[in-house]
Motif scaffolding. Sequence first.
Motif, PDB file in Angstrom:
ATOM      1  N   LYS A   6       0.756  -0.887   0.257  1.00  0.00           N
ATOM      2  CA  LYS A   6       0.098   0.304   0.090  1.00  0.00           C
ATOM      3  C   LYS A   6       0.974   0.993   0.011  1.00  0.00           C
ATOM      4  O   LYS A   6       1.020   2.120  -1.185  1.00  0.00           O
ATOM      5  N   ILE A   7       1.740   1.049   0.838  1.00  0.00           N
ATOM      6  CA  ILE A   7       2.797   2.231   0.715  1.00  0.00           C
ATOM      7  C   ILE A   7       3.402   2.397  -0.590  1.00  0.00           C
ATOM      8  O   ILE A   7       3.684   4.007  -0.899  1.00  0.00           O
ATOM      9  N   ILE A   8       4.452   1.319  -0.759  1.00  0.00           N
ATOM     10  CA  ILE A   8       5.225   2.015  -2.609  1.00  0.00           C
ATOM     11  C   ILE A   8       4.140   2.620  -3.547  1.00  0.00           C
ATOM     12  O   ILE A   8       3.533   3.461  -3.984  1.00  0.00           O
ATOM     13  N   LEU A   9       2.515   1.902  -3.044  1.00  0.00           N
ATOM     14  CA  LEU A   9       1.611   2.232  -4.622  1.00  0.00           C
ATOM     15  C   LEU A   9       1.356   3.514  -3.915  1.00  0.00           C
ATOM     16  O   LEU A   9       0.646   4.175  -5.414  1.00  0.00           O
ATOM     17  N   SER A  10       0.525   4.249  -3.142  1.00  0.00           N
ATOM     18  CA  SER A  10       0.587   5.465  -2.525  1.00  0.00           C
ATOM     19  C   SER A  10       1.339   6.589  -2.674  1.00  0.00           C
ATOM     20  O   SER A  10       1.448   7.521  -2.528  1.00  0.00           O
ATOM     21  N   HIS A  11       2.696   6.048  -3.288  1.00  0.00           N
ATOM     22  CA  HIS A  11       3.474   6.501  -3.584  1.00  0.00           C
ATOM     23  C   HIS A  11       4.407   6.571  -5.028  1.00  0.00           C
ATOM     24  O   HIS A  11       5.877   6.294  -5.128  1.00  0.00           O
ATOM     25  N   LYS A  12       3.402   5.967  -5.737  1.00  0.00           N
ATOM     26  CA  LYS A  12       3.952   5.295  -7.081  1.00  0.00           C
ATOM     27  C   LYS A  12       5.223   6.343  -7.628  1.00  0.00           C
ATOM     28  O   LYS A  12       5.680   6.285  -8.158  1.00  0.00           O
ATOM     29  N   GLU A  13       4.454   7.869  -8.127  1.00  0.00           N
ATOM     30  CA  GLU A  13       5.087   8.689  -8.843  1.00  0.00           C
ATOM     31  C   GLU A  13       6.527   8.677  -8.745  1.00  0.00           C
ATOM     32  O   GLU A  13       7.440   8.735  -8.572  1.00  0.00           O
ATOM     33  N   GLN A  14       6.903   8.916  -6.854  1.00  0.00           N
ATOM     34  CA  GLN A  14       8.245   8.892  -6.471  1.00  0.00           C
ATOM     35  C   GLN A  14       8.921   7.982  -6.670  1.00  0.00           C
ATOM     36  O   GLN A  14       9.878   7.702  -7.307  1.00  0.00           O
ATOM     37  N   ALA A  15       8.147   6.180  -6.602  1.00  0.00           N
ATOM     38  CA  ALA A  15       9.250   5.213  -6.650  1.00  0.00           C
ATOM     39  C   ALA A  15       9.222   5.127  -8.468  1.00  0.00           C
ATOM     40  O   ALA A  15      10.324   4.471  -8.756  1.00  0.00           O
ATOM     41  N   LEU A  16       8.466   5.601  -9.051  1.00  0.00           N
ATOM     42  CA  LEU A  16       9.099   5.632 -10.432  1.00  0.00           C
ATOM     43  C   LEU A  16      10.385   5.667 -10.252  1.00  0.00           C
ATOM     44  O   LEU A  16      10.571   5.738 -11.892  1.00  0.00           O
ATOM     45  N   GLY A  17      10.254   7.138 -10.222  1.00  0.00           N
ATOM     46  CA  GLY A  17      11.843   7.858 -10.827  1.00  0.00           C
ATOM     47  C   GLY A  17      13.026   7.481  -9.593  1.00  0.00           C
ATOM     48  O   GLY A  17      14.105   8.243  -9.303  1.00  0.00           O
ATOM     49  N   MET A  18      12.563   5.803  -9.068  1.00  0.00           N
ATOM     50  CA  MET A  18      14.056   5.001  -8.094  1.00  0.00           C
ATOM     51  C   MET A  18      13.967   4.165  -9.134  1.00  0.00           C
ATOM     52  O   MET A  18      13.056   3.311  -9.422  1.00  0.00           O
ATOM     53  N   TYR A  19      15.317   3.368  -9.145  1.00  0.00           N
ATOM     54  CA  TYR A  19      15.822   2.529  -9.314  1.00  0.00           C
ATOM     55  C   TYR A  19      15.824   0.970  -8.405  1.00  0.00           C
ATOM     56  O   TYR A  19      15.044   0.103  -9.068  1.00  0.00           O
ATOM     57  N   LEU A  20      15.599   1.151  -7.583  1.00  0.00           N
ATOM     58  CA  LEU A  20      16.089   0.518  -5.986  1.00  0.00           C
ATOM     59  C   LEU A  20      15.246   1.195  -5.070  1.00  0.00           C
ATOM     60  O   LEU A  20      15.796   1.151  -3.729  1.00  0.00           O
ATOM     61  N   PRO A  21      14.695   1.417  -5.245  1.00  0.00           N
ATOM     62  CA  PRO A  21      12.953   2.369  -3.718  1.00  0.00           C
ATOM     63  C   PRO A  21      13.126   0.948  -3.245  1.00  0.00           C
ATOM     64  O   PRO A  21      12.442  -0.257  -2.890  1.00  0.00           O
ATOM     65  N   ILE A  22      13.531   2.052  -1.568  1.00  0.00           N
ATOM     66  CA  ILE A  22      13.448   0.755  -0.689  1.00  0.00           C
ATOM     67  C   ILE A  22      12.861   1.036   0.492  1.00  0.00           C
ATOM     68  O   ILE A  22      13.043   2.732   0.704  1.00  0.00           O
ATOM     69  N   PHE A  23      11.937   0.834   1.575  1.00  0.00           N
ATOM     70  CA  PHE A  23      10.782   1.333   2.631  1.00  0.00           C
ATOM     71  C   PHE A  23      11.255   1.351   3.968  1.00  0.00           C
ATOM     72  O   PHE A  23      11.691   0.225   4.123  1.00  0.00           O
ATOM     73  N   LEU A  24      11.725   2.450   4.203  1.00  0.00           N
ATOM     74  CA  LEU A  24      13.028   2.151   5.401  1.00  0.00           C
ATOM     75  C   LEU A  24      12.114   1.917   6.894  1.00  0.00           C
ATOM     76  O   LEU A  24      12.003   1.214   7.907  1.00  0.00           O
ATOM     77  N   GLY A  25      10.575   2.762   6.713  1.00  0.00           N
ATOM     78  CA  GLY A  25      10.191   2.594   7.880  1.00  0.00           C
ATOM     79  C   GLY A  25       8.846   4.018   8.158  1.00  0.00           C
ATOM     80  O   GLY A  25       8.861   5.129   7.055  1.00  0.00           O
TER      81      GLY A  25
END
Length: 236
Positions: A6-25
């Motif tokens: 849910k977090i990754i999808l809710s920040h889809k635009e941000q994640a699209l700008g990253m090659y290896l997005p990692i969620f820290l917390g």
Amino acid sequence: MNELQKIILSHKEQALGMYLPIFLGYDESNQPIIVDLTKVGHILIGGNSGQGKTNLLHAFAQSVYYSPRRVSEGCFVSYFDPKGIGGPRPYFDSYRTAIEDIRNELKMLCNKIEKRMNNPKLFRYPLMVLCDDFDSLVIHEQHFMDMLLYIAERGHLVGIYLVAASIPISWEVFPGLLKANIPTRICFRVTDKSQSRLVLDSPAATQLSHQGEMFFSHNLQLTRVQTVNVMDETVE
């Protein structure tokens, strides 16, 4: 759909700008922190047993697994678990527990780095290498540390990124040369200030009180973060 998805999808635009997005917390304002591993570079992780380092590695792998960019451009996640605690998951492209298998794959990664440096056309997709309990490897033979150092020194130049975690915190496991090549650090709670300093160059990790709570150090800045549990959640 689990929390991390849910977090990754809710920040889809941000994640699209990253090659290896990692969620820290979540930070102290309860805001989610997502960073691009290709920007922060390799990560070295330490902390007491049971504080959440294995869970965090799984969160990193899931972050990439759910990334919208993964489907279109691809990436590869390799996980080394010499104690076999975490278990294989669909978000690991490669999962190794046997010492000999880990040794062979590390050799392959070192060869891949050399080939990519000699021929940039071979750099087709980024690789994330997650190494849990790497102290269990380096106590077997120096060659394991040599290979980790090689990846730390050159991997980021050709799109190969190392995240290495250990419970024991000592100069044998966190030598100066490894730290010099991995400036981004994470430390979960420890009781000894010298151990905190060895990981973070700060005694701050002794202030942590909750399981899953950690300090993220990047560019000499410390961020207090609360991780989320992902290992017991269903992966879709």
